[in-house]
Design a protein around this motif. Structure first.
Motif, mmCIF file in Angstrom:
data_model
loop_
_atom_site.group_PDB
_atom_site.id
_atom_site.type_symbol
_atom_site.label_atom_id
_atom_site.label_comp_id
_atom_site.label_asym_id
_atom_site.label_seq_id
_atom_site.Cartn_x
_atom_site.Cartn_y
_atom_site.Cartn_z
ATOM 1 N N THR A 201 -4.469 20.783 -4.938
ATOM 2 C CA THR A 201 -4.087 21.836 -5.886
ATOM 3 C C THR A 201 -4.941 23.094 -5.788
ATOM 4 N N ALA A 202 -6.029 23.034 -5.056
ATOM 5 C CA ALA A 202 -6.931 24.190 -4.966
ATOM 6 C C ALA A 202 -7.673 24.145 -3.643
ATOM 7 N N SER A 203 -8.309 25.240 -3.299
ATOM 8 C CA SER A 203 -9.172 25.246 -2.117
ATOM 9 C C SER A 203 -10.361 24.332 -2.374
ATOM 10 N N ALA A 204 -10.634 23.432 -1.443
ATOM 11 C CA ALA A 204 -11.719 22.465 -1.651
ATOM 12 C C ALA A 204 -13.054 23.160 -1.879
ATOM 13 N N LEU A 205 -13.302 24.224 -1.118
ATOM 14 C CA LEU A 205 -14.561 24.942 -1.210
ATOM 15 C C LEU A 205 -14.315 26.432 -1.411
ATOM 16 N N THR A 206 -15.203 27.063 -2.146
ATOM 17 C CA THR A 206 -15.195 28.518 -2.202
ATOM 18 C C THR A 206 -15.867 29.050 -0.941
ATOM 19 N N LYS B 232 -1.333 8.865 -0.557
ATOM 20 C CA LYS B 232 -2.249 9.662 0.257
ATOM 21 C C LYS B 232 -1.478 10.611 1.169
ATOM 22 N N ARG B 233 -0.397 10.108 1.756
ATOM 23 C CA ARG B 233 0.421 10.951 2.628
ATOM 24 C C ARG B 233 1.093 12.071 1.837
ATOM 25 N N ALA B 234 1.510 11.781 0.618
ATOM 26 C CA ALA B 234 2.119 12.812 -0.223
ATOM 27 C C ALA B 234 1.098 13.891 -0.578
ATOM 28 N N VAL B 235 -0.121 13.472 -0.846
ATOM 29 C CA VAL B 235 -1.194 14.424 -1.168
ATOM 30 C C VAL B 235 -1.457 15.345 0.016
ATOM 31 N N VAL B 236 -1.558 14.764 1.198
ATOM 32 C CA VAL B 236 -1.822 15.562 2.394
ATOM 33 C C VAL B 236 -0.660 16.516 2.667
ATOM 34 N N SER B 237 0.560 16.019 2.525
ATOM 35 C CA SER B 237 1.733 16.867 2.747
ATOM 36 C C SER B 237 1.736 18.053 1.788
ATOM 37 N N ASP B 238 1.473 17.797 0.515
ATOM 38 C CA ASP B 238 1.434 18.877 -0.471
ATOM 39 C C ASP B 238 0.316 19.873 -0.157
ATOM 40 N N ALA B 239 -0.838 19.339 0.259
ATOM 41 C CA ALA B 239 -1.991 20.198 0.528
ATOM 42 C C ALA B 239 -1.735 21.136 1.699
ATOM 43 N N VAL B 240 -1.029 20.629 2.704
ATOM 44 C CA VAL B 240 -0.800 21.417 3.916
ATOM 45 C C VAL B 240 0.409 22.331 3.765
ATOM 46 N N PHE B 241 1.515 21.796 3.259
ATOM 47 C CA PHE B 241 2.762 22.559 3.241
ATOM 48 C C PHE B 241 2.966 23.340 1.952
ATOM 49 N N GLN C 291 -12.466 25.081 4.998
ATOM 50 C CA GLN C 291 -12.774 25.511 3.639
ATOM 51 C C GLN C 291 -11.748 24.990 2.643
ATOM 52 N N VAL C 292 -10.484 25.115 2.975
ATOM 53 C CA VAL C 292 -9.412 24.793 2.036
ATOM 54 C C VAL C 292 -9.162 23.289 1.949
ATOM 55 N N LEU C 293 -9.267 22.594 3.085
ATOM 56 C CA LEU C 293 -8.888 21.189 3.144
ATOM 57 C C LEU C 293 -10.057 20.245 3.411
ATOM 58 N N GLY C 294 -11.195 20.778 3.751
ATOM 59 C CA GLY C 294 -12.310 19.946 4.187
ATOM 60 C C GLY C 294 -13.251 19.536 3.073
ATOM 61 N N GLY C 295 -14.508 19.448 3.434
ATOM 62 C CA GLY C 295 -15.543 19.067 2.486
ATOM 63 C C GLY C 295 -16.854 19.639 2.944
ATOM 64 N N SER C 296 -17.825 19.658 2.078
ATOM 65 C CA SER C 296 -19.108 20.270 2.410
ATOM 66 C C SER C 296 -19.775 19.584 3.595
ATOM 67 N N GLU C 297 -19.654 18.251 3.668
ATOM 68 C CA GLU C 297 -20.292 17.535 4.782
ATOM 69 C C GLU C 297 -19.588 17.811 6.098
ATOM 70 N N LEU C 298 -18.275 18.035 6.048
ATOM 71 C CA LEU C 298 -17.530 18.326 7.273
ATOM 72 C C LEU C 298 -17.858 19.729 7.785
ATOM 73 N N VAL C 299 -18.017 20.670 6.881
ATOM 74 C CA VAL C 299 -18.435 22.014 7.280
ATOM 75 C C VAL C 299 -19.822 21.955 7.931
ATOM 76 N N ALA C 300 -20.717 21.172 7.363
ATOM 77 C CA ALA C 300 -22.065 21.043 7.917
ATOM 78 C C ALA C 300 -22.036 20.422 9.307
ATOM 79 N N VAL C 301 -21.153 19.453 9.526
ATOM 80 C CA VAL C 301 -21.007 18.857 10.861
ATOM 81 C C VAL C 301 -20.573 19.919 11.862
#
Length: 328
Positions: free
Chosen positions: A124-129, A196-205, A217-227
């Motif tokens: 429903t929102a961008s995961a990270l600002t 889970k698949r419905a969540v991903v579909s909504d998040a992407v489309f 930024q929008v779909l990831g997480g802080s740890e993934l950005v750090a990686v």
């Protein structure tokens, strides 16, 4: 963050070191091509370590941890608080990755990128600002900059309940919708997988097309950005790197989509149990070294490659060549 594109490809493997190792391989007394892929790994190590005598004496494992707001969608078997439990076990030496790291003589660093301070719900929102993403990016850069100069191999892992949902969303945004990109993660049942698949579909489309780095930024997480950031800094410092599972691969895939060849200093350590992992590895042209259907993350699969890499090195540097035999 955008400045990374300006200088990272300037760091290339040492061609002279690679050629020296190839020459030795071609002179070793064994059938040509019999150790083909292992030999190629030694050449790869030689190039990025910038020596004709590659080695793995001081490997470093870094595990980045963060919490994901998408867990409120009931996409995991575990609550968000399980991330903190996992980090405590790792830090106290009771988890899987400290045991494995100790076995192969690797240092282990755990980086808290937001445990207890979860991202927004990516559905429903961008995961990270932008600010949060920059902070996580800086964490990834800084931890690699502070590694000892003797570090000769880097292995990155991630911990975060909900991170396979993020990984799947990133993969779908990069590759297009495919239900196989959304796997069972912590071992969820069919009902939860469908959710889970419905969540991903909504998040992407539910959004307009995104640039690759924007996906983090929008779909990831802080740890993934750090990686992702740590991977860029490893390239700058010419440190060869082993990628871990689905989360870590999804974290770095946007980099390759933006700048082809930026992941040349990396190899894929293993193929995880997540079905989308294979598709993502194909997209970034990486062939996994191991296939044990692992699903833990935390760099556990990547660490398992160290004994193989060490044996590959010895099979090149310690086995006699035809020239050496004639000179005896």
């Amino acid at each position: 963050m955008k400045e990374w594109q300006s200088d990272v490809l300037a760091v290339q493997p040492d061609a002279d070191a690679q050629e020296a190792v190839r020459d030795r391989i071609n002179d070793i007394v064994r059938p040509t091509g019999s150790f083909d892929r292992l030999d190629a790994l030694v050449v790869w190590l030689a190039g990025w370590q910038r020596t004709e005598h590659p080695h793995i004496d001081h490997p470093a494992v870094i595990v980045f941890a963060g919490d994901h707001g998408v867990v409120v969608e009931n996409v995991s078997q575990y609550p968000t608080t399980a991330t903190a439990v996992a980090i405590r076990m790792i830090s106290e030496g009771h988890g899987t990755i400290p045991v494995l790291a100790n076995e192969v003589g690797a240092s282990l660093t755990v980086v808290d990128c937001g445990v207890g301070n979860q991202t927004e719900n990516l559905r429903t929102a961008s995961a990270l600002t932008e600010e949060q993403m920059q902070q996580a990016w800086d964490q990834g850069i800084d931890v690699v900059r502070n590694l000892p100069e003797t570090t000769d191999l880097l292995l990155l892992g991630d911990v975060g309940i909900g991170n396979t949902t993020s990984a799947a969303a990133i993969a779908c945004a990069l590759l297009g919708w495919d239900p196989d990109l959304v796997g069972r993660g912590t071992g969820v049942d069919d009902e939860t997988l469908a959710r889970k698949r419905a969540v991903v579909s909504d998040a992407v489309f539910g959004r307009s097309l995104m640039e690759p780095l924007e996906c983090l930024q929008v779909l990831g997480g802080s740890e993934l950005v750090a990686v992702a950031a740590a991977t860029v800094e490893a390239r700058r410092r010419s440190i060869p790197m082993v990628l871990d599972g689905y989360g870590a691969t999804a974290a770095v895939a946007p980099l390759e989509m933006i700048l082809s060849g930026v992941l040349d200093h990396t190899i894929a350590g293993h193929l995880s149990s997540e079905p989308g992992h294979h598709k993502l590895l194909v997209a970034i042209k990486k062939e996994p070294l191991l296939d044990f259907h692992l699903g833990l993350g935390q760099a556990s699969g990547a660490v398992m490659t160290i004994p193989i890499l060490r044996m590959a090195i010895r099979a090149v540097l310690d086995v006699s060549t035809a020239t050496e035999i004639r000179q005896r």
